[in-house]
Design a protein around this motif. Structure first.
Motif, mmCIF file in Angstrom:
data_model
loop_
_atom_site.group_PDB
_atom_site.id
_atom_site.type_symbol
_atom_site.label_atom_id
_atom_site.label_comp_id
_atom_site.label_asym_id
_atom_site.label_seq_id
_atom_site.Cartn_x
_atom_site.Cartn_y
_atom_site.Cartn_z
ATOM 1 N N GLY C 160 -13.214 1.493 -2.698
ATOM 2 C CA GLY C 160 -12.526 2.772 -2.643
ATOM 3 C C GLY C 160 -11.083 2.487 -2.284
ATOM 4 O O GLY C 160 -10.453 1.581 -2.826
ATOM 5 N N GLY C 161 -10.572 3.180 -1.303
ATOM 6 C CA GLY C 161 -9.182 2.940 -0.904
ATOM 7 C C GLY C 161 -9.046 1.968 0.247
ATOM 8 O O GLY C 161 -7.942 1.728 0.735
ATOM 9 N N ILE C 162 -10.151 1.368 0.683
ATOM 10 C CA ILE C 162 -10.108 0.522 1.897
ATOM 11 C C ILE C 162 -9.854 -0.934 1.528
ATOM 12 O O ILE C 162 -10.666 -1.568 0.859
ATOM 13 C CB ILE C 162 -11.443 0.644 2.662
ATOM 14 C CG1 ILE C 162 -11.652 2.093 3.069
ATOM 15 C CG2 ILE C 162 -11.473 -0.298 3.859
ATOM 16 C CD1 ILE C 162 -13.089 2.528 3.091
ATOM 17 N N GLU C 163 -8.731 -1.469 1.982
ATOM 18 C CA GLU C 163 -8.352 -2.850 1.636
ATOM 19 C C GLU C 163 -8.560 -3.783 2.824
ATOM 20 O O GLU C 163 -8.441 -3.383 3.977
ATOM 21 C CB GLU C 163 -6.866 -2.905 1.246
ATOM 22 C CG GLU C 163 -6.550 -2.315 -0.106
ATOM 23 C CD GLU C 163 -5.834 -3.297 -1.035
ATOM 24 O OE1 GLU C 163 -5.781 -4.507 -0.726
ATOM 25 O OE2 GLU C 163 -5.334 -2.822 -2.075
ATOM 26 N N ILE C 164 -8.809 -5.028 2.518
ATOM 27 C CA ILE C 164 -8.866 -6.029 3.587
ATOM 28 C C ILE C 164 -7.451 -6.342 4.048
ATOM 29 O O ILE C 164 -6.472 -6.081 3.346
ATOM 30 C CB ILE C 164 -9.523 -7.347 3.124
ATOM 31 C CG1 ILE C 164 -8.690 -7.972 1.984
ATOM 32 C CG2 ILE C 164 -10.958 -7.113 2.702
ATOM 33 C CD1 ILE C 164 -9.007 -9.434 1.735
ATOM 34 N N SER C 165 -7.353 -6.886 5.247
ATOM 35 C CA SER C 165 -6.074 -7.400 5.738
ATOM 36 C C SER C 165 -6.137 -8.921 5.689
ATOM 37 O O SER C 165 -7.115 -9.519 6.159
ATOM 38 C CB SER C 165 -5.854 -6.924 7.175
ATOM 39 O OG SER C 165 -5.007 -7.835 7.843
ATOM 40 N N MET C 166 -5.109 -9.536 5.094
ATOM 41 C CA MET C 166 -5.126 -11.001 4.987
ATOM 42 C C MET C 166 -5.081 -11.663 6.354
ATOM 43 O O MET C 166 -5.478 -12.818 6.512
ATOM 44 C CB MET C 166 -3.974 -11.507 4.103
ATOM 45 C CG MET C 166 -4.149 -11.183 2.623
ATOM 46 S SD MET C 166 -5.773 -11.680 1.915
ATOM 47 C CE MET C 166 -5.565 -13.466 1.795
ATOM 48 N N GLU C 167 -4.630 -10.922 7.351
ATOM 49 C CA GLU C 167 -4.587 -11.485 8.707
ATOM 50 C C GLU C 167 -5.988 -11.717 9.273
ATOM 51 O O GLU C 167 -6.194 -12.591 10.097
ATOM 52 C CB GLU C 167 -3.810 -10.560 9.641
ATOM 53 C CG GLU C 167 -2.308 -10.589 9.348
ATOM 54 C CD GLU C 167 -1.589 -9.441 10.029
ATOM 55 O OE1 GLU C 167 -2.114 -8.925 11.039
ATOM 56 O OE2 GLU C 167 -0.509 -9.046 9.533
ATOM 57 N N HIS C 168 -6.928 -10.887 8.834
ATOM 58 C CA HIS C 168 -8.302 -11.015 9.331
ATOM 59 C C HIS C 168 -9.157 -11.918 8.453
ATOM 60 O O HIS C 168 -10.349 -12.052 8.680
ATOM 61 C CB HIS C 168 -8.974 -9.631 9.381
ATOM 62 C CG HIS C 168 -8.281 -8.660 10.271
ATOM 63 N ND1 HIS C 168 -8.488 -7.300 10.202
ATOM 64 C CD2 HIS C 168 -7.369 -8.842 11.255
ATOM 65 C CE1 HIS C 168 -7.731 -6.692 11.100
ATOM 66 N NE2 HIS C 168 -7.047 -7.613 11.747
ATOM 67 N N PHE C 169 -8.543 -12.505 7.435
ATOM 68 C CA PHE C 169 -9.298 -13.195 6.392
ATOM 69 C C PHE C 169 -10.297 -14.214 6.946
ATOM 70 O O PHE C 169 -9.928 -15.142 7.667
ATOM 71 C CB PHE C 169 -8.333 -13.894 5.428
ATOM 72 C CG PHE C 169 -9.021 -14.392 4.183
ATOM 73 C CD1 PHE C 169 -9.094 -13.581 3.052
ATOM 74 C CD2 PHE C 169 -9.613 -15.654 4.136
ATOM 75 C CE1 PHE C 169 -9.738 -14.036 1.896
ATOM 76 C CE2 PHE C 169 -10.250 -16.104 2.986
ATOM 77 C CZ PHE C 169 -10.305 -15.287 1.868
#
Lengths: 366, 366, 366, 366
Positions: C160-169
């Motif tokens: 949906g509109g929820i993206e991951i954060s690369m900081e939490h990868f």
């Protein structure tokens, strides 16, 4: 559907008609870094040029090649090599008559059936001039194979019923005489035979043989892309070829296993075969022996005798073909067979490079 | 590189080894709406099955086919048709010995050269069992061609030096006897010859002919995808075939134009040829006559006589092959030639559908 | 025309329908000598298996793979690798109703338009089960790439509109949770969102990203066979993918050259890029940086709300789809994106081996 | 490996470098009987010609096309159409400097890595001039599609962040202004933005959209040869394209099934969709609605600002590019997107002709 491209990696696309603006070829997939210039191509084209023999059409065709792309600072760049030969000696008027009927033994009728009409001038796309593109591409393939130590050599083996003798074999002779036969005696007999054919307003066929020397073992793919299957397609795609054979060929059908099998023997640390009935290919894969193939050409269909045929409009007529026509195409076809063989061998050498994991690892870890 | 797929539109991909889990084929590009069931395939497979003749290996191979996909409610869906034949009669122990040396006339040496090792059980991928996939695909192609009124018929023309006589031609005879010859007399002579070969621990070769009837004119592409060039590749890709010819074939090389050309004549409103030296193809395109081709098979390389060869480790040895081997493969190869011909003819019929603007307009404006 | 084969050298042919006998794939052109067993394949298949998540269909599909050919003594032989997964959980009755109408967002209507009829059971050939063949082939490609030090890693970037954060990868997180997101926090938000969708009888889409690390520079062909062009085709051929991007992708269209160009710098003797807006590809050829691509998936079209559609017979109706359907396909599609990327990368690595004359000479003169 | 050919039936092979003798294309597989002359091609080429806009390079390139083959008496013959554009405005001296270093954002480095060296003059094979061949082939494809009532129309949708409004849509405007935008207001804003970019010695990117109208349903193949997959490859093979989408594209990833699904409804006897989120393709096959795709172009990498890079010899340097370069390629790329779309659509229309048994029977029994 498109049918003007040959090869999977070393891809050859020919274009052009006998009496259009020109004839050409695009070679895509030639590796980068091969030294190449127009002279390399021209020497091959000159071998198929008519006008130099009494047994070839007296049309004058300069057939000068221009390389339009893919070569920079004397080397191939890895991008498509486009080559162009302008048509110059075009007497379309010779051909206006044939627009209305179907010449026996030619593709006139089948083109009309397929496409609804045809470029009738000089055979259009089915003209022997189409082979200019093949020969130009073959010149590149031959040069590249030469860098790998592999040589491809074709010659006339027979004209009409006259065969060369392997005892007299002299390839220099083949490159100088008018028959392409590597046997002076046979060549002289063939010349006499051809003069007789011409006197009878008739034409002749013959056999072209081709040998590939210093071929590494292991080239070719096991099932549909067998080396001999691809050579067969390559050679049978040359107009007028009616049969193809490898090694003992047709003779193998009446042989026994005990005489047809080639024994393996060690020659120092090298595996060799005691005989070469297989013609250098086992199971579709090269066995390290010389590859030997033969192409059987039918007689030129353009003869000056009266012939029965029909018109486009469905009337029975009798015709007598005029113009300038080869009484035999075999001597000029030698370099075409050589070209198609070289293209096929090279393409399969390139295809073979991905066959083994250990070699791929080595390739990418150097 | 991959070499297990044949065809441009009707694409046939075979897989499987002699002693692996099974043999199979995926046919992609078969049009939707062809009635098809497993029995259609099985009758073709039964024609290549061993065990029914004294001249074929005595291995028992049931070779039952299962259609895994692409057929729904008795009709092809237009999606890939996957077919599987499980291997059942696997006596790998017969073959353990051959792991260490190279059988003359086989692909053992060339596979090792290409891949670094091989599945040595029963020839692995180079086994004749690979042709099961071709025959299954050919059964579909033949059925589809039948819907268009085109028939493909192969038979044994010669075994050793014994040829059939066209005067005795009887195709029903060919389907019943052990030689595949459509001539009872020739077949009996051939049987006697084969018994002699077997008594000598030797093997024989022969010729398979194939005819395509009711072929429309205009099929085939002008240059590299000539109908005869593709047939040549199809047939030469069958193991043990050493020569291919179309129409008069090798004989054309010693003929003259005046005798080799086929005259056109009107037969009512239809164009026909007075003779058929061309074998139904002119300029790579079908001319509406019967297509006639011949495949020359070498003798089975597995013979029971002593033979010289080398081991993988580079030693000269003498071997004597054991096991169950066909003294001749020609009778079982008849249906394989028929299959490869049908596949090729169908593929080129499909390719031809895009040749003309008027027909394309008609197609999309119905 | 046939469309079930992908790749030029490493050729992957899938077959099979959702409710037919099984699903399978033939991989032709895999190099000889790669260690391979069924477990190598099964671990990949298990990653796409449904039934393990509340957000995936509750159908039970064991999806056990059998290798039927091409592997001998634990190593690939260079010949076709045929793999089979039998279909087991087939409740065709679920689907009998849909035979009569066209589900919105599905391929029902277009298949009928193309083929005249369709295998309507579970979507037939357009079912997501077709990807089993891709994943099995991708497992082989990934293993082979691993031998060359190249790794391919896909994960869910957005739902949906929820993206991951690369900081939490955290890629391990992605392999354990039900969303495939490498970010625990985002994954939990996505789970809440998906539950909401399910409560609304609705479905969701999302983004899958894929990275290729340790990619050598120089892979890809300059014009039509650009590495990114082939990746685009590979990814867009996965059902439900509506957009593809490489590197900065859509954002590049509103950037300026000064910010979009990646500077080159020396890192010791190695050329590196200061940034990687290009996503590892310049001019269609890998530049030695990490390759980054993204696939945008539409929401599952099978929703349980009422929908308007038409019957085969041309009547407007309102339907309500029943059965077992994924509310989102993204988590299960992660491994499919990874597989198609690996297949494409490998195919182009193999294609690249013939690019240079010096390397070819070296290859054949070792 | 060769990568300069696109298409399966309508095969397009481009060749040529920016500063070689010329640029060209061979179109093989064009059906016979299409009316065609050089003017048909020239109008398309003129749309990509530079020199007519302040936002395009000021190089003068006449780009006059010559048809060398495949057309006879004003109609295509079914044989290869070879087209040639001679290069005329070649100031190689502009480029001699760039031989020694790698321009950021260009293919200089990757070509050297792949081939060992490169034709550095004007980008060589990776120059935008390669698209001349695509546009010439696209002109033929467009004309042929026109005969079937299908139209392909591309235009600039966005430049930098400035998007057109569909309410102002006027395709005539797009053909007249310097941005290719079908919206006068947006175009003026974009012009201002581009002037600003140029003042900053910078460059811009943008989006090209393309629509295919009157597309029949049923075109495209189900698995790997999906219509959208092939369009993606076609478009991503254009230099500088970094993303591709069909229909709602990237937006679909954040939509729900209930809003993304397109309902079917009857319109008289015709099936239509109430909306077109799918962009005219379902399951890889056209659904009869308008096809809508978008290509995202990165900013021209040649900018006049100082940039960091490395030399061939491995030294860090700072460069400032000189010469004549487009500050944006989008307006000139519009016709290239249109060409590649037309080529792909046509190729798949032709491929579709063999999908159904009933239509094949009808074709061959007329």
């Amino acid at each position: 559907m498109s049918g003007s491209t040959f090869g999977n990696i070393f891809k050859v696309t020919t274009w052009g008609e006998s009496h259009g603006a020109g004839i050409g070829v695009v070679v895509d997939g030639c590796p980068a870094g091969l030294a190449l210039n127009e002279e390399d191509i021209q020497v091959f084209l000159d071998r198929r040029k008519p006008g130099s023999s009494q047994f070839a059409t007296q049309r004058k065709e300069a057939d000068c090649v221009e390389i339009l792309s893919g070569v920079f600072e004397g080397k191939t760049t890895g991008t498509p090599i486009s080559m162009l030969v302008r048509n110059t000696s075009q007497r379309s008027s010779d051909y206006s008559e044939i627009a209305s009927y179907y010449r026996p033994g030619h593709a006139d009728y089948t083109f009309d059936q397929k496409y609804g009409f045809r470029d009738y001038r000089g055979g259009g796309r089915s003209s022997g001039r189409e082979t200019i593109g093949r020969v130009a591409a073959g010149a590149i393939a031959s040069k590249l194979l030469g860098e790998l130590g592999i040589t491809v050599t074709a010659y006339t083996q027979a004209i009409g019923g006259i065969e060369i003798s392997m005892e007299h074999f002299d390839i220099m002779e083949a490159r100088q005489n008018q028959t392409g036969m590597p046997d002076k005696e046979a060549s002289q007999k063939a010349e006499a035979y051809l003069k007789e054919c011409m006197a009878n307003l008739d034409s002749a066929g013959g056999i072209v043989a081709c040998r590939v020397s210093h071929m590494p073992a292991g080239i070719g793919e096991p099932v549909f892309e067998k080396l001999d299957a691809n050579l067969a397609k390559a050679i049978m795609s040359i107009g007028a070829v009616k049969a193809f054979e490898i090694g003992d060929g047709t003779l193998a059908a009446s042989a026994n296993g005990s005489s047809n099998n080639d024994s393996f023997r060690m020659n120092g640390t090298k595996v060799i075969k005691s005989t070469n009935h297989s013609g250098g290919i086992l199971g579709g894969i090269s066995d390290g022996s010389e590859i030997i193939l033969r192409a059987y050409f039918k007689p030129t269909p353009s003869i000056f005798q009266k012939q029965d045929t029909v018109t486009k409009d469905g009337e029975d007529i009798t015709i007598q073909i005029k113009g300038r026509h080869d009484p035999i195409i075999v001597p000029r076809a030698v370099v075409v067979v050589e070209a198609m063989t070289a293209i096929t061998i090279l393409d399969m050498l390139l295809q073979n490079m991905t066959a083994r994991m250990d070699k791929i690892k080595n390739f990418y870890q150097q």
